[in-house]
Design a protein around this motif. Structure first.
Motif, PDB file in Angstrom:
ATOM      1  N   THR A 125       0.835  -1.204   0.000  1.00 39.41           N
ATOM      2  CA  THR A 125       0.000   0.000   0.000  1.00 39.41           C
ATOM      3  C   THR A 125       0.868   1.251   0.000  1.00 39.41           C
ATOM      4  OG1 THR A 125      -1.725  -1.191   1.215  1.00 39.41           O
ATOM      5  CG2 THR A 125      -1.847   1.210   1.228  1.00 39.41           C
ATOM      6  N   ARG A 126       1.931   1.274   0.823  1.00 46.33           N
ATOM      7  CA  ARG A 126       2.823   2.438   0.857  1.00 46.33           C
ATOM      8  C   ARG A 126       3.513   2.657  -0.483  1.00 46.33           C
ATOM      9  NH1 ARG A 126       8.684   3.003   3.604  1.00 46.33           N
ATOM     10  NH2 ARG A 126       9.075   1.772   1.712  1.00 46.33           N
TER      11      ARG A 126
ATOM     12  N   ARG B 244       1.126   3.992  -3.001  1.00 41.69           N
ATOM     13  CA  ARG B 244       0.841   5.397  -2.687  1.00 41.69           C
ATOM     14  C   ARG B 244       2.013   6.284  -3.085  1.00 41.69           C
ATOM     15  NH1 ARG B 244       1.983   7.937   2.215  1.00 41.69           N
ATOM     16  NH2 ARG B 244       0.932   9.947   2.499  1.00 41.69           N
TER      17      ARG B 244
ATOM     18  N   HIS C 289       6.074  13.233  -0.236  1.00 40.58           N
ATOM     19  CA  HIS C 289       5.890  12.170   0.760  1.00 40.58           C
ATOM     20  C   HIS C 289       7.189  12.003   1.517  1.00 40.58           C
ATOM     21  CE1 HIS C 289       8.314   9.334  -1.596  1.00 40.58           C
ATOM     22  NE2 HIS C 289       7.645   9.760  -2.679  1.00 40.58           N
TER      23      HIS C 289
END
Length: 275
Positions: free
Chosen positions: A24-25, A28, A39
């Motif tokens: 997921t990271r 993203r 980020h």
């Protein structure tokens, strides 16, 4: 679908949480890089792994704690219900023992109060008292010698003979070598009673009851035949009488045996089972 054991669920969560958070990271970060958004970078990116992983583990921990709490509540409720049912069964068993014991003592009192010259009545009361004494003993034990069971049945037949006289004819065939074999008590008498009550009682000429017990293979076979009125709907008989129905259920649930009802020739019924 069958629910997986909780240890399997916890193991799956422990194994899958970090890969899912990591993917997921990375997804993203890829999206943010593509659109030119900022980020965390370098070693600071570890926080985008640590915080979501910790959050998910806490969530699943709360979930499993809640599931265990509900399961323990359910088990406590079931245990309470079982204790109540056991207590009711114990009280019912005590009452079942007290009733025959009370009647047994009453019959002895009546017997002692009968005037002289009432020997026939005295013998009937004494015989009935013996039946209740056996019933009281049978309620406390799982097995009795076949000899005692047959004595109980013949005692019952003696009482019925006093009522029917020559209208009731009895034939008993039990090998001597089987008399000391252990059998469940109170199985034959309800079958004999059913044959007399529903088979022979309505016939003016009466009829015959035949009881035969024999060994074949590794089982003992029991057979009660009568020359009574018979029955067209044999399955309906199990709902008509308590004794026959209870004996059928007792044989099925406790001994894995089937109670069979067949036509006798030239008339009447045969009730048989094996143990």
């Amino acid at each position: 679908m069958r629910k997986k054991p909780q240890w399997v669920q916890i193991s799956l969560v422990a194994v899958l949480v970090f890969p899912i958070v990591y993917l997921t990271r990375e997804t993203r970060y890829w999206y943010l890089d593509k659109v030119g958004r900022w980020h965390l970078e370098g070693s600071n990116g570890i926080w985008d792994l640590y915080i979501p992983t910790l959050f998910l583990l806490l969530q699943f921990g709360c979930y499993f704690a809640y599931v265990n709490f509900r399961e323990n509540e359910r088990k406590l409720k079931i245990e309470g219900e079982l204790r109540q049912a056991a207590l009711k069964s114990e009280l019912a068993a005590i009452k079942a023992q007290l009733n025959p014991h009370f009647l047994y003592n009453v019959f002895n009192t009546i017997n002692a109060s009968l005037p002289a010259g009432s020997e026939d009545t005295r013998e009937l009361v004494s015989g009935l008292s013996d039946l209740f004494r056996y019933q009281l003993r049978a309620s406390r034990t799982e097995l009795v010698p076949l000899r005692e069971e047959m004595e109980f049945v013949t005692g019952y037949l003696d009482l019925e003979y006093a009522r029917f006289g020559d209208r009731l004819r009895v034939s008993i065939d039990v090998p001597q070598e089987l008399l000391e074999r252990k059998v469940p008590p109170m199985l034959l008498q309800p079958l004999v009673e059913n044959s007399i009550k529903h088979g022979l009682a309505s016939l003016v000429e009466g009829g015959e009851i035949s009881i035969s017990i024999f060994e074949k293979g590794d089982k003992i076979h029991f057979r009660v035949a009568d020359t009574g009125v018979g029955a067209k709907d044999k399955q309906a008989m199990f709902g008509a009488g308590v004794g026959l129905t209870n004996t059928k259920l007792r044989l099925e649930k406790m001994y894995g045996s089937v109670l069979e009802i067949l036509d006798n020739a030239p008339q009447g019924l045969i009730v048989q089972f094996s143990l």
